[in-house]
Design a protein around this motif. Structure first.
Motif, mmCIF file in Angstrom:
data_model
loop_
_atom_site.group_PDB
_atom_site.id
_atom_site.type_symbol
_atom_site.label_atom_id
_atom_site.label_comp_id
_atom_site.label_asym_id
_atom_site.label_seq_id
_atom_site.Cartn_x
_atom_site.Cartn_y
_atom_site.Cartn_z
ATOM 1 N N VAL A 25 42.830 48.085 48.383
ATOM 2 C CA VAL A 25 43.012 47.753 46.922
ATOM 3 C C VAL A 25 41.482 46.788 46.352
ATOM 4 O O VAL A 25 41.019 46.079 47.183
ATOM 5 N N VAL A 26 41.332 47.218 45.213
ATOM 6 C CA VAL A 26 39.758 46.653 44.598
ATOM 7 C C VAL A 26 40.370 46.096 43.462
ATOM 8 O O VAL A 26 41.195 46.366 42.578
ATOM 9 N N ASP A 27 39.738 44.752 43.069
ATOM 10 C CA ASP A 27 39.971 44.199 41.956
ATOM 11 C C ASP A 27 39.804 45.206 40.727
ATOM 12 O O ASP A 27 38.816 45.719 40.645
ATOM 13 N N PRO A 28 40.841 45.344 39.866
ATOM 14 C CA PRO A 28 40.563 46.270 38.727
ATOM 15 C C PRO A 28 39.295 45.951 37.971
ATOM 16 O O PRO A 28 38.717 47.004 37.299
ATOM 17 N N GLU A 29 38.674 44.713 37.934
ATOM 18 C CA GLU A 29 37.578 44.379 37.014
ATOM 19 C C GLU A 29 36.366 45.160 37.551
ATOM 20 O O GLU A 29 35.424 45.448 37.209
ATOM 21 N N TYR A 30 36.523 45.679 39.020
ATOM 22 C CA TYR A 30 35.436 46.356 39.874
ATOM 23 C C TYR A 30 35.561 47.625 39.968
ATOM 24 O O TYR A 30 34.671 48.092 40.758
ATOM 25 N N ARG A 31 36.749 48.360 39.655
ATOM 26 C CA ARG A 31 37.029 49.520 39.897
ATOM 27 C C ARG A 31 36.144 50.645 38.967
ATOM 28 O O ARG A 31 35.705 50.026 37.972
ATOM 29 N N GLY A 32 35.601 51.499 39.624
ATOM 30 C CA GLY A 32 34.739 52.399 39.006
ATOM 31 C C GLY A 32 33.345 51.951 38.938
ATOM 32 O O GLY A 32 32.641 52.745 38.178
ATOM 33 N N LYS A 33 33.023 51.005 39.814
ATOM 34 C CA LYS A 33 31.511 50.447 39.638
ATOM 35 C C LYS A 33 30.709 50.559 40.913
ATOM 36 O O LYS A 33 29.989 49.785 41.282
ATOM 37 N N GLY A 34 31.646 51.056 41.848
ATOM 38 C CA GLY A 34 30.836 51.586 43.188
ATOM 39 C C GLY A 34 31.312 50.517 44.345
ATOM 40 O O GLY A 34 30.837 50.532 45.357
ATOM 41 N N VAL A 35 32.113 49.538 43.821
ATOM 42 C CA VAL A 35 32.438 48.508 44.809
ATOM 43 C C VAL A 35 33.490 49.003 46.018
ATOM 44 O O VAL A 35 33.340 48.803 47.150
#
Length: 172
Positions: free
Chosen positions: A88-98
């Motif tokens: 899982v990735v922090d929603p603030e960083y989704r779609g940013k290549g994280v």
């Protein structure tokens, strides 16, 4: 970005709010954890997975140690396969290549540090965004089990995906 072993007291309060609705929660963890996340249940499930499979929980952190991702990893020494769970990735960083960067670090850890020959994961194909992310990171589909999970009135399949060391080495 770096991978750091998950610490319940340090990291739980940060990641507990990353999954904010029940359907997304089911897609993320197949309801292994209760919804909403509770610290004691989360700790108990992680401990059980560690005892059963050797899972170690990690966070992916930015250079300032801010957690931006979470996952569990284990390696089966008999098959020499790494297994990735609960990504899982922090929603603030989704779609940013994280997520892609995190998956590359996980692959490096799996192949170079643990010596795995392949890295496996399961994803519900209905979780299209996650599946696209895994495909973009080099994972290939290796099989699908139809109707593997039921969420309310929906029936989801389970797609097994693999990243082989040979492919990872070629793209590095």
């Amino acid at each position: 970005m770096k991978l750091i072993e998950f610490n319940l007291d340090r990291d739980f309060d940060v990641i507990k709010n990353w999954v904010t609705d029940e359907r997304t929660h089911a897609m993320w963890c197949a309801n292994y954890f209760q919804y909403p996340l509770e610290k004691e249940d989360f700790a108990n499930v992680l401990a059980a997975k560690k005892a059963q499979y050797g899972d170690t929980a990690y966070i992916a952190a930015l250079d300032d140690d801010k957690p931006v991702g979470f996952f569990c990893y284990s390696k089966d020494d008999e098959t020499n396969r790494g297994m990735l769970k609960f990504v899982v990735v922090d929603p603030e960083y989704r779609g940013k290549g994280v997520a892609g960067e995190m998956l590359q670090l996980i692959a490096k850890h799996s192949f170079e540090k643990t010596g795995a020959k392949s890295l496996w994961l399961c994803v519900f194909p209905e979780n299209e965004r996650a599946k696209r992310c895994y495909l973009k990171a080099g994972f290939k589909e290796s099989g699908t089990t139809e109707n593997a999970f039921t969420y309310k009135d929906e029936s989801w399949s389970r797609c097994n995906m693999v990243l082989k060391n040979e492919y990872y080495t070629r793209v590095q």
